[in-house]
Design a protein around this motif. Structure first.
Motif, mmCIF file in Angstrom:
data_model
loop_
_atom_site.group_PDB
_atom_site.id
_atom_site.type_symbol
_atom_site.label_atom_id
_atom_site.label_comp_id
_atom_site.label_asym_id
_atom_site.label_seq_id
_atom_site.Cartn_x
_atom_site.Cartn_y
_atom_site.Cartn_z
ATOM 1 N N MET A 187 1.000 -1.768 0.089
ATOM 2 C CA MET A 187 -0.014 0.192 0.006
ATOM 3 C C MET A 187 0.751 1.351 0.198
ATOM 4 N N PHE A 188 2.027 1.657 0.761
ATOM 5 C CA PHE A 188 2.748 2.339 0.877
ATOM 6 C C PHE A 188 4.068 2.191 -0.719
ATOM 7 N N THR A 189 4.050 2.101 -1.082
ATOM 8 C CA THR A 189 4.964 1.490 -2.399
ATOM 9 C C THR A 189 3.574 1.657 -3.660
ATOM 10 N N GLY A 190 2.317 1.431 -2.805
ATOM 11 C CA GLY A 190 0.847 2.492 -4.325
ATOM 12 C C GLY A 190 1.249 3.919 -4.227
ATOM 13 N N LEU A 191 1.104 4.324 -2.871
ATOM 14 C CA LEU A 191 0.556 5.502 -2.035
ATOM 15 C C LEU A 191 2.031 5.771 -3.324
ATOM 16 N N THR A 192 3.412 5.916 -2.771
ATOM 17 C CA THR A 192 4.566 6.670 -3.450
ATOM 18 C C THR A 192 4.667 6.827 -4.837
ATOM 19 N N TYR A 193 3.785 6.247 -5.592
ATOM 20 C CA TYR A 193 4.351 6.411 -6.846
ATOM 21 C C TYR A 193 2.921 6.675 -7.717
ATOM 22 N N ALA A 194 1.435 6.865 -6.742
ATOM 23 C CA ALA A 194 0.592 7.917 -7.136
ATOM 24 C C ALA A 194 0.351 9.360 -6.699
ATOM 25 N N GLN A 195 1.620 10.001 -5.802
ATOM 26 C CA GLN A 195 1.507 10.789 -5.669
ATOM 27 C C GLN A 195 2.200 11.593 -5.691
ATOM 28 N N LEU B 98 -1.860 -0.354 -9.815
ATOM 29 C CA LEU B 98 -3.193 -0.587 -10.135
ATOM 30 C C LEU B 98 -2.644 -1.736 -8.290
ATOM 31 N N LEU B 99 -3.244 -2.566 -8.011
ATOM 32 C CA LEU B 99 -3.110 -2.776 -6.866
ATOM 33 C C LEU B 99 -3.405 -4.521 -6.354
ATOM 34 N N LEU B 100 -3.277 -5.080 -7.060
ATOM 35 C CA LEU B 100 -3.119 -6.379 -7.167
ATOM 36 C C LEU B 100 -3.400 -7.275 -5.584
ATOM 37 N N ASP B 101 -5.031 -7.177 -5.297
ATOM 38 C CA ASP B 101 -4.797 -8.295 -3.550
ATOM 39 C C ASP B 101 -4.734 -9.289 -3.601
ATOM 40 N N GLY B 102 -3.854 -10.514 -3.518
ATOM 41 C CA GLY B 102 -3.384 -11.350 -3.695
ATOM 42 C C GLY B 102 -3.612 -12.194 -2.377
ATOM 43 N N GLY C 249 -14.316 8.166 3.626
ATOM 44 C CA GLY C 249 -14.199 9.407 2.818
ATOM 45 C C GLY C 249 -13.200 9.758 2.843
ATOM 46 N N GLU C 250 -11.816 8.622 2.608
ATOM 47 C CA GLU C 250 -10.860 9.728 2.380
ATOM 48 C C GLU C 250 -9.913 8.146 1.098
ATOM 49 N N PRO C 251 -10.613 7.876 0.181
ATOM 50 C CA PRO C 251 -9.983 7.265 -0.897
ATOM 51 C C PRO C 251 -9.126 7.384 -1.021
ATOM 52 N N LEU C 252 -8.563 5.814 -1.771
ATOM 53 C CA LEU C 252 -7.144 5.938 -1.863
ATOM 54 C C LEU C 252 -6.707 6.732 -3.369
ATOM 55 N N PRO C 253 -5.528 6.499 -3.714
ATOM 56 C CA PRO C 253 -5.063 7.825 -4.947
ATOM 57 C C PRO C 253 -4.688 6.477 -6.200
ATOM 58 N N PHE C 254 -5.019 5.692 -5.668
ATOM 59 C CA PHE C 254 -5.217 4.196 -6.828
ATOM 60 C C PHE C 254 -5.733 3.535 -6.806
#
Length: 216
Positions: A23-31, A37-41, A59-64
């Motif tokens: 999740m924090f890797t996704g956040l790094t790039y989205a910001q 796209l994060l696939l939950d496996g 009310g605070e959706p993730l940016p990815f």
């Protein structure tokens, strides 16, 4: 056609910090304006997807985007997804060596989060064996890096753990992910910043603040 990068976060042990790392890797790039796209496996808890749903409800959706993946043909799914997204992250869960192997066979990078604890050591050999089988089938070339998570530098444990892993011949990132409230309290929310993960991704050569990921 340009394609996105694929980062698999995997460790064959529950509670090892995989979902937080994903999740924090996704956040790094989205910001940084990348389409992520994060696939939950995770076949048991699907914590990443639950995290995204809770954040949206608050009310605070993730940016990815986070998707639950139905666990078959993950390598083929990754190959399709990387043509549509700048970054594809796979939370490879903790229970399936086959899933991890298949995901690694289509990845550019495998991040193996490991805490300085004996329980993580016991699952490390199985994780590396599965990753090696996947890497052997990866025609793109994939690198694997361990990253120490929940590192409490008020004690000598992280340093001792690092010395042992290096002595055993493992590739360990110099950037530790410390035991911070930022990470432990993030579940179900969109964190205000990505903590130490930008430094980690820059260290492994997949982040540059001026041109982080090649755009399509």
């Amino acid at each position: 056609m340009a394609t996105g990068i694929v980062i698999v976060v995997g460790m064959l042990k529950g509670g090892s910090g995989k979902t937080t790392t994903a999740m924090f890797t996704g956040l790094t790039y989205a910001q940084r304006g990348r389409r992520v796209l994060l696939l939950d496996g995770d076949q048991t808890s699907q914590s990443a997807y639950d995290w995204s749903q809770l954040a949206a409800a608050a009310g605070e959706p993730l940016p990815f985007t986070v998707e639950r993946y139905p666990f078959e043909d993950i390598a083929a799914h990754i190959d399709r997804a990387r043509t549509e997204w700048d970054v594809v992250i796979v939370d490879a869960g903790g229970g399936s060596a086959t899933y991890l192997e298949e995901a690694v066979s289509a990845a550019d990078l495998l991040l193996i989060p490991t805490a300085p604890a004996a329980a993580d050591t016991r699952r490390l050999a199985a994780t590396l064996a599965s990753a090696t089988r996947g890497a052997d089938r990866n025609s793109r070339g994939v690198s694997a890096v361990m990253v120490m998570v929940r590192a409490d530098h008020r004690t000598g444990q992280p340093a001792s753990w690092r010395d042992q892993l290096v002595a055993d011949g493992h590739t360990l990132a110099a950037t530790d992910i410390r035991d911070l409230v930022l990470y432990s309290d993030a579940y179900g929310h969109t964190p205000p910043h990505a903590g130490e993960y930008p430094a980690l991704l820059a260290e492994v050569g997949l982040l540059d603040d001026e041109a982080e990921v090649p755009a399509r």
